[in-house]
Enzyme design. Structure first.
Site, short mmCIF file in Angstrom:
data_model
loop_
_atom_site.label_atom_id
_atom_site.label_comp_id
_atom_site.label_asym_id
_atom_site.label_seq_id
_atom_site.Cartn_x
_atom_site.Cartn_y
_atom_site.Cartn_z
N LYS A 12 19.26 2.11 0.38
CA LYS A 12 18.68 2.12 -0.97
C LYS A 12 17.42 1.26 -0.95
O LYS A 12 17.48 0.06 -0.69
CB LYS A 12 19.67 1.58 -2.00
CG LYS A 12 19.18 1.64 -3.43
CD LYS A 12 19.00 3.10 -3.90
CE LYS A 12 20.29 3.69 -4.40
NZ LYS A 12 20.13 5.05 -4.96
N THR A 57 24.32 5.15 -1.07
CA THR A 57 23.22 4.23 -1.35
C THR A 57 23.37 3.63 -2.74
O THR A 57 22.92 2.51 -2.99
CB THR A 57 21.85 4.93 -1.23
OG1 THR A 57 21.73 5.93 -2.23
CG2 THR A 57 21.70 5.57 0.15
N ASP A 58 24.00 4.36 -3.65
CA ASP A 58 24.23 3.81 -4.98
C ASP A 58 25.15 2.59 -4.92
O ASP A 58 24.97 1.63 -5.68
CB ASP A 58 24.85 4.88 -5.90
CG ASP A 58 24.93 4.43 -7.34
OD1 ASP A 58 23.86 4.27 -7.96
OD2 ASP A 58 26.05 4.23 -7.84
N PHE A 161 -20.23 -13.78 13.27
CA PHE A 161 -19.80 -12.66 14.10
C PHE A 161 -21.01 -12.10 14.83
O PHE A 161 -21.87 -11.47 14.22
CB PHE A 161 -19.12 -11.57 13.27
CG PHE A 161 -18.48 -10.50 14.12
CD1 PHE A 161 -17.47 -10.81 15.01
CD2 PHE A 161 -18.90 -9.18 14.02
CE1 PHE A 161 -16.87 -9.83 15.79
CE2 PHE A 161 -18.32 -8.19 14.79
CZ PHE A 161 -17.30 -8.52 15.69
N ARG A 178 -21.57 -15.92 7.19
CA ARG A 178 -21.06 -14.84 6.35
C ARG A 178 -19.84 -15.30 5.56
O ARG A 178 -19.21 -16.31 5.89
CB ARG A 178 -20.68 -13.62 7.21
CG ARG A 178 -19.52 -13.88 8.15
CD ARG A 178 -19.04 -12.63 8.85
NE ARG A 178 -17.86 -12.90 9.69
CZ ARG A 178 -17.11 -11.97 10.27
NH1 ARG A 178 -17.41 -10.69 10.11
NH2 ARG A 178 -16.06 -12.30 11.00
N GLN A 225 -10.33 -12.56 14.68
CA GLN A 225 -9.30 -12.70 15.71
C GLN A 225 -9.07 -14.17 16.06
O GLN A 225 -7.92 -14.61 16.23
CB GLN A 225 -9.69 -11.92 16.97
CG GLN A 225 -9.60 -10.41 16.82
CD GLN A 225 -10.89 -9.79 16.33
OE1 GLN A 225 -11.70 -10.43 15.64
NE2 GLN A 225 -11.10 -8.52 16.67
N ASN A 251 -10.12 -7.39 6.93
CA ASN A 251 -11.39 -8.07 6.69
C ASN A 251 -11.99 -7.55 5.40
O ASN A 251 -12.48 -6.42 5.33
CB ASN A 251 -12.35 -7.83 7.87
CG ASN A 251 -13.49 -8.82 7.88
OD1 ASN A 251 -13.81 -9.43 6.87
ND2 ASN A 251 -14.12 -8.98 9.03
N HIS A 253 -14.71 -7.21 3.44
CA HIS A 253 -16.14 -7.37 3.68
C HIS A 253 -16.90 -7.69 2.39
O HIS A 253 -16.66 -7.10 1.34
CB HIS A 253 -16.71 -6.10 4.29
CG HIS A 253 -16.07 -5.71 5.58
ND1 HIS A 253 -16.20 -6.47 6.72
CD2 HIS A 253 -15.29 -4.65 5.92
CE1 HIS A 253 -15.53 -5.88 7.71
NE2 HIS A 253 -14.97 -4.79 7.25
#
Length: 298
Positions: A12, A57-58, A161, A178, A225, A251, A253
């Site tokens: 569930k 599942t109930d 970077f 940045r 990284q 990322n 941006h």
């Protein structure tokens, strides 16, 4: 050609649970999303439609609500362990249980000038989502993975970077200053299924979260990284109860807007926040010698 049944599980998904604990006039709130999945001797239901080994599942949904009333809800790892062990022990056909829980944070509202504060009023927190995944099988093997999701962080400088590989399709310009922004998804595996030192998953979670945030803030990043590794390493070196950290860092941006057509300069002050596409950096950081095979994460 021979056709056989492969690995399978059922359960569930996303049972929404809100548990209010009434401590006199002070109320405490737990807001959870609980998913359970069971596996074991389920071949017949797939091959012949015989459901005698299938716990509905109930029933799994009902167990979440009944356990919340009977046992309360404190730490989500403990609640997940309780559910997983119950399901494996309740039916001989069930050999493995997986329980995943997301916890949504709420802060208490304390209006200025209210002499008793609002002991039953809350506002949804933006501090991210606390998560856990617990696996338990009939052989007694247990894995506890804590984590967090949607924790949005940003450094407005201290990120670069450049020096990256290029081919005929590369147009990205090198960056020496940045914005670095991401929405952290982190999961960390406990070295033992026993509670952390002091018995507090809450303290352990808070301290790992602090380590991740501090490493993000204190790392002068030459790549996302590098930041990922620094975050995982800080958590592992600080918290001996965990042995592996897995991180997913999209990322987010932020591109400087060209304001020259309007006769304006832009000294790193006005940016366009792009939602997609985005770079996605993923990785695992492990303690040396940590067992790496045979542990269920997903």
């Amino acid at each position: 050609m021979t056709v056989v049944l492969g690995p399978n599980r059922y359960g569930k998904a996303e049972t929404r649970l809100v548990r209010v604990t009434r401590d006199g006039g002070v109320h405490h709130l737990k807001d959870l999303n609980v998913s359970t999945a069971l596996s074991g001797d389920m071949e017949d239901t797939h091959l012949t439609g015989d459901n005698s080994a299938v716990l509905p599942t109930d029933t799994q949904k009902n167990t979440v609500y009944a356990f919340a009333r009977r046992h309360g809800v404190d730490q989500i790892e403990e609640f997940a362990l309780l559910l997983a062990r119950h399901h494996v022990g309740s039916q001989p056909s069930i050999r493995h249980a997986r329980v995943e829980i997301e916890e949504y944070s709420w802060d208490r509202i304390t209006p200025a000038g209210d002499p008793g504060d609002r002991r039953h009023s809350f506002v949804r927190s933006g501090a991210g989502v606390r998560t856990c995944v617990v696996h338990h099988d009939a052989d007694g093997r247990t894995t506890v993975v804590s984590g967090l999701a949607d924790l949005t962080v940003m450094n407005t400088t201290g990120s670069e970077f450049h020096g990256f590989a290029r081919d005929e399709y590369t147009t990205l310009a090198p960056a020496t200053d940045r914005i670095l922004a991401t929405a952290v998804t982190a999961r960390w595996r406990h070295a033992s299924p026993d509670p952390p030192p002091g018995g507090s998953y809450a303290e352990s979670h808070a301290e790992v979260r602090r380590c991740l945030l501090e490493a993000f803030a204190q790392t002068h990043s030459l790549s996302l990284q590098q930041t990922l590794y620094a975050m995982g390493r800080r958590a592992l070196e600080t918290r001996p109860e965990i042995c592996e950290v897995r991180l997913a860092l999209p990322n987010r941006h932020h591109f400087p807007v060209d304001l020259e057509p309007f006769g304006l300069d832009n000294p790193g002050e006005v940016f366009y926040a792009a939602d997609r596409p985005y770079g996605l950096i993923e990785g695992a950081v492990l303690s040396e010698g940590a067992p790496g095979a045979g542990f269920a994460w997903d």
